[in-house]
Scaffold this active site. Structure first.
Site, PDB file in Angstrom:
ATOM      1  N   HIS A 193      -0.667 -13.651  28.331  1.00 41.49           N
ATOM      2  CA  HIS A 193      -0.594 -12.217  28.053  1.00 41.49           C
ATOM      3  C   HIS A 193      -1.956 -11.581  28.367  1.00 41.49           C
ATOM      4  O   HIS A 193      -3.000 -12.204  28.152  1.00 41.49           O
ATOM      5  CB  HIS A 193      -0.219 -11.992  26.587  1.00 41.49           C
ATOM      6  CG  HIS A 193       0.100 -10.562  26.282  1.00 41.49           C
ATOM      7  ND1 HIS A 193      -0.881  -9.611  26.095  1.00 41.49           N
ATOM      8  CD2 HIS A 193       1.283  -9.915  26.174  1.00 41.49           C
ATOM      9  CE1 HIS A 193      -0.311  -8.441  25.871  1.00 41.49           C
ATOM     10  NE2 HIS A 193       1.005  -8.592  25.912  1.00 41.49           N
ATOM     11  N   LYS A 241       2.778  -9.612  18.387  1.00 44.13           N
ATOM     12  CA  LYS A 241       1.309  -9.677  18.436  1.00 44.13           C
ATOM     13  C   LYS A 241       0.771 -10.041  17.044  1.00 44.13           C
ATOM     14  O   LYS A 241       1.405 -10.809  16.339  1.00 44.13           O
ATOM     15  CB  LYS A 241       0.735  -8.364  18.983  1.00 44.13           C
ATOM     16  CG  LYS A 241       1.401  -7.988  20.309  1.00 44.13           C
ATOM     17  CD  LYS A 241       0.740  -6.857  21.035  1.00 44.13           C
ATOM     18  CE  LYS A 241       1.470  -6.616  22.346  1.00 44.13           C
ATOM     19  NZ  LYS A 241       0.890  -5.563  23.160  1.00 44.13           N
ATOM     20  N   ASN A 245       7.433  -9.129  21.245  1.00 42.70           N
ATOM     21  CA  ASN A 245       6.134  -9.739  20.956  1.00 42.70           C
ATOM     22  C   ASN A 245       5.506  -8.954  19.808  1.00 42.70           C
ATOM     23  O   ASN A 245       5.083  -7.815  19.997  1.00 42.70           O
ATOM     24  CB  ASN A 245       5.269  -9.656  22.226  1.00 42.70           C
ATOM     25  CG  ASN A 245       3.832 -10.098  21.995  1.00 42.70           C
ATOM     26  OD1 ASN A 245       3.505 -10.648  20.945  1.00 42.70           O
ATOM     27  ND2 ASN A 245       2.983  -9.843  22.978  1.00 42.70           N
ATOM     28  N   GLU A 305       3.644  -7.070  33.436  1.00 38.57           N
ATOM     29  CA  GLU A 305       3.151  -6.117  32.441  1.00 38.57           C
ATOM     30  C   GLU A 305       1.878  -5.445  32.950  1.00 38.57           C
ATOM     31  O   GLU A 305       0.774  -6.014  32.815  1.00 38.57           O
ATOM     32  CB  GLU A 305       2.826  -6.842  31.133  1.00 38.57           C
ATOM     33  CG  GLU A 305       4.018  -7.528  30.504  1.00 38.57           C
ATOM     34  CD  GLU A 305       3.820  -7.696  29.006  1.00 38.57           C
ATOM     35  OE1 GLU A 305       4.602  -7.121  28.256  1.00 38.57           O
ATOM     36  OE2 GLU A 305       2.860  -8.361  28.598  1.00 38.57           O
ATOM     37  N   SER A 347       5.168  -0.540  27.174  1.00 37.07           N
ATOM     38  CA  SER A 347       5.730   0.711  26.650  1.00 37.07           C
ATOM     39  C   SER A 347       7.233   0.865  26.870  1.00 37.07           C
ATOM     40  O   SER A 347       7.723   1.970  27.102  1.00 37.07           O
ATOM     41  CB  SER A 347       4.971   1.915  27.216  1.00 37.07           C
ATOM     42  OG  SER A 347       3.614   1.878  26.802  1.00 37.07           O
ATOM     43  N   GLU A 387      -3.682  -9.537  26.858  1.00 41.35           N
ATOM     44  CA  GLU A 387      -4.606  -9.491  25.721  1.00 41.35           C
ATOM     45  C   GLU A 387      -5.313 -10.827  25.539  1.00 41.35           C
ATOM     46  O   GLU A 387      -6.486 -10.866  25.155  1.00 41.35           O
ATOM     47  CB  GLU A 387      -3.851  -9.064  24.452  1.00 41.35           C
ATOM     48  CG  GLU A 387      -3.522  -7.568  24.502  1.00 41.35           C
ATOM     49  CD  GLU A 387      -2.290  -7.149  23.733  1.00 41.35           C
ATOM     50  OE1 GLU A 387      -1.782  -7.923  22.898  1.00 41.35           O
ATOM     51  OE2 GLU A 387      -1.800  -6.022  23.991  1.00 41.35           O
ATOM     52  N   GLY A 423       1.035  -0.630  25.292  1.00 38.55           N
ATOM     53  CA  GLY A 423       0.623   0.091  24.091  1.00 38.55           C
ATOM     54  C   GLY A 423       0.122   1.493  24.330  1.00 38.55           C
ATOM     55  O   GLY A 423      -0.493   2.091  23.450  1.00 38.55           O
TER      56      GLY A 423
HETATM   57  P1  PGA Z   1       4.038  -2.520  24.261  1.00 40.39           P
HETATM   58  O1  PGA Z   1       3.486  -4.009  24.548  1.00 40.39           O
HETATM   59  O2  PGA Z   1       5.546  -2.625  24.367  1.00 40.39           O
HETATM   60  O3  PGA Z   1       3.580  -2.215  22.872  1.00 40.39           O
HETATM   61  O4  PGA Z   1       3.482  -1.646  25.305  1.00 40.39           O
HETATM   62  C1  PGA Z   1       4.048  -4.807  25.529  1.00 40.39           C
HETATM   63  C2  PGA Z   1       3.434  -6.159  25.547  1.00 40.39           C
HETATM   64  O5  PGA Z   1       2.213  -6.297  25.388  1.00 40.39           O
HETATM   65  O6  PGA Z   1       4.166  -7.163  25.724  1.00 40.39           O
END
Ligand code: PGA
Length: 246
Positions: free
Chosen positions: A92, A10, A8, A162, A207, A94, A168
């Site tokens: 997601h 983003k 992803n 997740e 992560s 976010e 992140g």
């Molecule tokens: P990250 O994000 O691997 O940067 O922690 C994972 C995600 O949001 O799918």
């Protein structure tokens, strides 16, 4: 079951980033797992054209519930499919946080994705406060019940666990904690969808990086990963693909 390494991007990447994609498909021409990148919508068509014939699928990061209409700034699932997408990430954390997306909305988006022939990657996960309060399983159970439509199959749906606090941050749950949630999700899916649940892919996300991918992939009921930051570099994402293909 074919495992899935999903990246992803983003709101990152530019046409220049396609050089990373070139490297990725060159290094991994025939991985044993499925390989997917979800770039920003503006790059989907370009990426799909760039990797035509290669073992890399392309996906979107969100879609609208409607097929078309007066929804300024939105993108329909059919538009993603027309651009060359095979998958779409939905719900997601976010988007749940930034855009107030609810389980009911995510569920409606998943149905729209299916109508367009896309496979929906439905995301769920607890916040740090919810984990500290001991409510992780209740939270993810409610998200699963509310976000996954009744018609889910192994072909049209992927579930991504997740933990919000792991995204992140460089922090991950322990392997036992991942196993607990994935086992719980598999059982909840089995209760609702019967034997089909065994074939549904459960991704872990938050992560994931080359240094922890192999140990996470060895956890029971982990059928792949949804990768954010580490999917932007071909070397990192390729190492995760290799760990999942091992
Ligand atoms: P990250 O994000 O691997 O940067 O922690 C994972 C995600 O949001 O799918």
């Amino acid at each position: 079951m074919r495992k899935l390494a999903a990246g992803n991007w983003k709101m990152n990447g530019s046409p220049m980033s396609l050089t990373e994609v070139t490297l990725l498909v060159k290094e991994h021409p025939a991985p044993r797992c499925e390989m997917l990148l979800c770039p920003p919508a503006t790059l989907i068509a370009q990426m799909a054209w760039h990797v035509r014939g290669a073992a890399l699928k392309v996906g979107g990061q969100d879609c609208h519930t409607a097929a078309s209409g007066a929804h300024t700034g939105d993108i329909s699932a059919q538009m993603l499919a027309d651009a060359g997408a095979a998958y779409v990430i939905l719900g997601h954390s976010e988007r749940r946080a930034d855009h107030g997306e609810t389980d009911a909305l995510v569920r409606a988006k998943a149905e729209a994705a299916w109508d367009a022939g896309l496979t929906a990657i439905l995301c769920l996960g607890e916040t740090g406060a919810q984990r500290d309060a001991g409510t992780t399983l209740r939270v993810v159970g409610e998200q699963l019940a509310g976000s996954v439509p009744d018609g889910a199959t192994a072909a049209n749906t992927v579930i991504a666990y997740e933990p919000v606090w792991a995204i992140g941050t460089g922090r991950t749950p322990t392997l036992d904690e991942i196993a607990e949630v994935h086992g719980f999700l598999r059982a909840a899916l089995a209760k609702r969808f019967g034997a089909e649940a065994a074939e549904m892919r459960l991704l872990y996300g938050g992560s994931v990086k080359p240094s922890n991918a192999a140990e996470i992939f060895a956890v029971p009921d982990v059928d792949g990963a949804l990768v954010g930051g580490a999917s932007l570099k071909a070397a990192d994402f390729g190492a995760i693909v290799a760990a999942l293909s091992a």
